[in-house]
Design a protein around this motif. Sequence first.
Motif, short mmCIF file in Angstrom:
data_model
loop_
_atom_site.label_atom_id
_atom_site.label_comp_id
_atom_site.label_asym_id
_atom_site.label_seq_id
_atom_site.Cartn_x
_atom_site.Cartn_y
_atom_site.Cartn_z
N GLU A 1 10.66 -14.51 0.88
CA GLU A 1 10.79 -15.95 0.82
C GLU A 1 9.41 -16.97 1.17
N ASP A 2 8.60 -15.98 1.80
CA ASP A 2 7.24 -16.62 2.14
C ASP A 2 6.19 -16.66 1.10
N GLY A 3 6.72 -15.88 -0.34
CA GLY A 3 5.74 -15.80 -1.15
C GLY A 3 5.03 -14.48 -1.16
N ALA A 4 5.07 -13.67 -0.18
CA ALA A 4 4.13 -12.45 0.31
C ALA A 4 4.93 -11.24 -0.78
N PHE A 5 4.14 -10.50 -1.14
CA PHE A 5 4.29 -9.43 -1.79
C PHE A 5 4.96 -8.37 -0.91
N VAL A 6 6.05 -7.90 -1.12
CA VAL A 6 6.89 -6.85 -0.49
C VAL A 6 7.09 -5.45 -1.12
N THR A 7 7.29 -4.58 -0.75
CA THR A 7 7.85 -3.47 -1.42
C THR A 7 9.28 -3.37 -1.97
N ALA A 8 9.41 -2.91 -3.18
CA ALA A 8 10.78 -3.15 -3.77
C ALA A 8 10.83 -1.93 -4.87
N GLY A 9 10.68 -0.80 -4.43
CA GLY A 9 10.57 0.52 -5.28
C GLY A 9 10.06 1.62 -4.70
N GLY A 10 10.10 2.81 -5.22
CA GLY A 10 9.59 3.95 -4.86
C GLY A 10 8.10 4.06 -4.78
N ARG A 11 7.63 4.00 -6.07
CA ARG A 11 6.15 3.91 -6.43
C ARG A 11 5.76 2.22 -6.36
N VAL A 12 5.02 1.80 -5.42
CA VAL A 12 4.89 0.40 -5.30
C VAL A 12 3.59 -0.17 -5.95
N LEU A 13 2.54 0.54 -5.80
CA LEU A 13 1.24 0.17 -6.66
C LEU A 13 0.45 1.36 -7.12
N ALA A 14 -0.40 1.17 -8.04
CA ALA A 14 -1.41 2.20 -8.46
C ALA A 14 -2.72 1.24 -8.16
N VAL A 15 -3.57 2.21 -7.72
CA VAL A 15 -5.02 1.78 -7.30
C VAL A 15 -6.00 2.51 -8.34
N ALA A 16 -6.47 1.78 -9.28
CA ALA A 16 -7.26 2.54 -10.16
C ALA A 16 -8.80 2.00 -10.27
N GLN A 17 -9.81 3.02 -10.47
CA GLN A 17 -11.01 2.77 -10.56
C GLN A 17 -11.84 3.51 -11.42
N LEU A 18 -12.95 3.03 -11.95
CA LEU A 18 -13.61 3.85 -12.93
C LEU A 18 -15.00 4.20 -12.21
#
Length: 416
Positions: free
Chosen positions: A366-383
């Motif tokens: 409700e504050d507009g912040a990102f929250v977890t909503a699933g098992g895998r939440v994020l992927a962080v990829a870098q070259l």
Amino acid sequence: MVGGGGREHALVRALARSSGNPRVVCAAGNAGIALDADCIPIVETDGPAVVRAAREVGADLVVIGPEAPLVAGVADALRAEGILTVGPGAAAARLEGSKAFSKEVMLAAGVPTARAATVTDVEAGMRAVEEFGLPVAVKADGLAAGKGVVVARTADEAREALEAMIERRAFGDAGAVVVVEEGLTGNEVSLLAVCAGQTVARFPAARDYKPIGEGNTGPNTGGMGSVSPVPDIPDDLADELVEAVHRPVLAELARRGIPFNGVLYAGLMMTPDGPKVLEFNCRFGDPETQALLPRLAEDPLALLTSVADGTLADRPVQVTPGACVAVILAAGGYPGTPRGGDVISGLEAAAETGAEVSHAGTARNEDGAFVTAGGRVLAVAQLGASIPDARAAAYAAAANITWEGMQMRRDIAAGL
Ligand code: AMP
Ligand code: GLY
């Protein structure tokens, strides 16, 4: 774009980099994808609804990300309306939707794979276990979000897996039929190719880390990280694998009158007896896509359009040299029931490092912040210029992000 996971976020971002400057709309998308594309709510497996949505936005091309809409025939519904689509129809998507069908096609096509028996009761399953010896892989026939495979090291474990799938329906109807497969050992590799009929353009090899625990321990997940390239699968070997696996399967489908315009993903194990197929998927891998697309040196929209309209050229997909590593950040509890609603911190700091952060399971509170909503939440990829460089950069970016109960494997691409 149809879908709403990390793979679709990576695809949306790749398409947005296309020279044609396309407008990308994602159905249904997620809170993170909404940063990069218009999202429209939809039931992804509802063919008529997807057709309507594509019409409403005037889509020139529809890319279907996940397996469920493909198995449900959403690509057929779109093509029937003359809409250019990346993703095979339901008949070809059975390669992923039914492990028994996939085995049958591999047998007919002469593609190397583990010996297997298809069973519908526990005792028949145990007879197969006896025949093949331990370990065995016990696989729910249908779709199970990457979790429907148990590698059993003892007869008790095999029986437990058979009972859970067949009698307790742990994966619903997906486990009514079970494939029992001889256990294989070796390094695993994901070899993805975009295909138009029998024309094949492969990506470089990628590797997915499926178990939740470091050192590949614990239950399987949808994938806890990925890397491309894979040092033990150089390009000439990848070419050979396409000849031994992708082409015969596409030819066998064609012989049956089944077209294939989409991604054919072979999950392979490099055994002492040679490469063997563990599974086929009929879509981009998740999280392999998050490590492959940042390396793409071709125009993503042109490439995918050529898959859909059949003008694809038969050659490897062009990629930049160097490597990409993607690290998954998962919610507490995953791969069991994940905790939801935990506030995610550090997203902006991670993005400032130049890493590509794909959202898989996020929502806004409700504050507009990102929250977890699933098992895998994020992927962080870098070259990076090398795998160790990319790995260090991906972990450095991921170190900015945290939330209550966050899980991250620290050994993705280690030792490569
Ligand atoms: P699949 O979804 O069929 O790729 O299986 C998921 C994971 O289970 C694979 O990535 C392997 O790690 C493991 N697995 C599948 N089949 C076998 C097998 N026949 N022998 C050993 N491990 C397997
Ligand atoms: N990374 C495994 C899959 O996409 O099925």
